[in-house]
Write a protein that holds these residues in place. Structure first.
Motif, PDB file in Angstrom:
ATOM      1  N   ARG A   3     127.285  72.934  98.487  1.00 54.54           N
ATOM      2  CA  ARG A   3     128.547  72.349  98.963  1.00 54.54           C
ATOM      3  C   ARG A   3     128.582  72.205 100.475  1.00 54.54           C
ATOM      4  N   SER A   4     128.098  73.217 101.171  1.00 53.50           N
ATOM      5  CA  SER A   4     128.147  73.173 102.645  1.00 53.50           C
ATOM      6  C   SER A   4     127.363  71.983 103.196  1.00 53.50           C
ATOM      7  N   LYS A   7     129.445  68.786 102.506  1.00 51.89           N
ATOM      8  CA  LYS A   7     130.558  68.720 103.465  1.00 51.89           C
ATOM      9  C   LYS A   7     130.058  68.284 104.840  1.00 51.89           C
ATOM     10  N   GLN A  12     133.628  66.093 106.656  1.00 51.48           N
ATOM     11  CA  GLN A  12     135.034  66.427 106.416  1.00 51.48           C
ATOM     12  C   GLN A  12     135.187  67.099 105.065  1.00 51.48           C
ATOM     13  N   GLN A  13     136.377  67.627 104.841  1.00 49.06           N
ATOM     14  CA  GLN A  13     136.734  68.151 103.528  1.00 49.06           C
ATOM     15  C   GLN A  13     136.843  66.973 102.557  1.00 49.06           C
ATOM     16  N   PRO A  14     136.677  67.200 101.260  1.00 47.78           N
ATOM     17  CA  PRO A  14     136.850  66.092 100.322  1.00 47.78           C
ATOM     18  C   PRO A  14     138.284  65.567 100.345  1.00 47.78           C
ATOM     19  N   ASP A  15     138.441  64.301 100.003  1.00 48.27           N
ATOM     20  CA  ASP A  15     139.767  63.697  99.936  1.00 48.27           C
ATOM     21  C   ASP A  15     140.562  64.237  98.749  1.00 48.27           C
ATOM     22  N   HIS A  17     139.939  67.297  95.368  1.00 50.21           N
ATOM     23  CA  HIS A  17     139.049  68.223  94.657  1.00 50.21           C
ATOM     24  C   HIS A  17     139.783  68.779  93.448  1.00 50.21           C
ATOM     25  N   GLU A  24     133.177  72.317  89.945  1.00 52.64           N
ATOM     26  CA  GLU A  24     134.142  71.841  90.929  1.00 52.64           C
ATOM     27  C   GLU A  24     133.780  70.394  91.208  1.00 52.64           C
ATOM     28  N   TRP A  26     134.446  67.020  93.601  1.00 54.47           N
ATOM     29  CA  TRP A  26     134.961  66.512  94.865  1.00 54.47           C
ATOM     30  C   TRP A  26     134.933  64.997  94.854  1.00 54.47           C
ATOM     31  N   TYR A  28     135.207  61.704  97.695  1.00 55.20           N
ATOM     32  CA  TYR A  28     135.239  61.208  99.072  1.00 55.20           C
ATOM     33  C   TYR A  28     135.449  59.702  99.034  1.00 55.20           C
ATOM     34  N   ASN A  45     145.628  68.739  94.349  1.00 51.50           N
ATOM     35  CA  ASN A  45     144.307  69.302  94.625  1.00 51.50           C
ATOM     36  C   ASN A  45     144.171  70.650  93.940  1.00 51.50           C
TER      37      ASN A  45
END
Length: 104
Positions: A3-4, A7, A12-15, A17, A24, A26, A28, A45
């Protein structure tokens, strides 16, 4: 890929999740004006979905699923690609609902 790294790649963080089973998921949005908005009735979210068919299908969004260890298990670009890629291969289409049972 963890995940890191995803990202960092998107910067950025996902739009959006959510969860499906142990995965999980995500989303974008692609840059530019063509990416669709999530429908107003999309759960908040972090929502948990019971079926792959329930997962949002939002045009021009990259959809990435992570396994219980935080590694990419599957990905696609909704409406912009011809396959959903996953660890065991690929399927024709652009949404996780097309994955074989047990992938996520």
């Amino acid at each position: 890929m963890p995940r890191s790294d995803v990202k960092a790649m998107f910067g950025q963080q996902p739009d959006y999740h959510c969860r499906f089973g142990l995965s999980e998921v995500w989303y974008y949005a692609a840059p530019g004006m063509f990416a669709a908005d999530f429908p107003a009735d999309t759960p908040a979210n972090g929502a948990t979905y019971e079926s792959l068919h329930e997962l949002p299908e939002v045009y021009d969004h990259v959809q990435i699923a992570f396994d219980e260890n935080g590694k990419v298990a599957a990905y696609t670009w909704i409406g912009e690609t011809y396959t959903v890629e996953y660890r065991g291969g690929s399927v024709n289409g652009t949404h996780f609902r097309l994955l074989p049972p047990g992938v996520l």
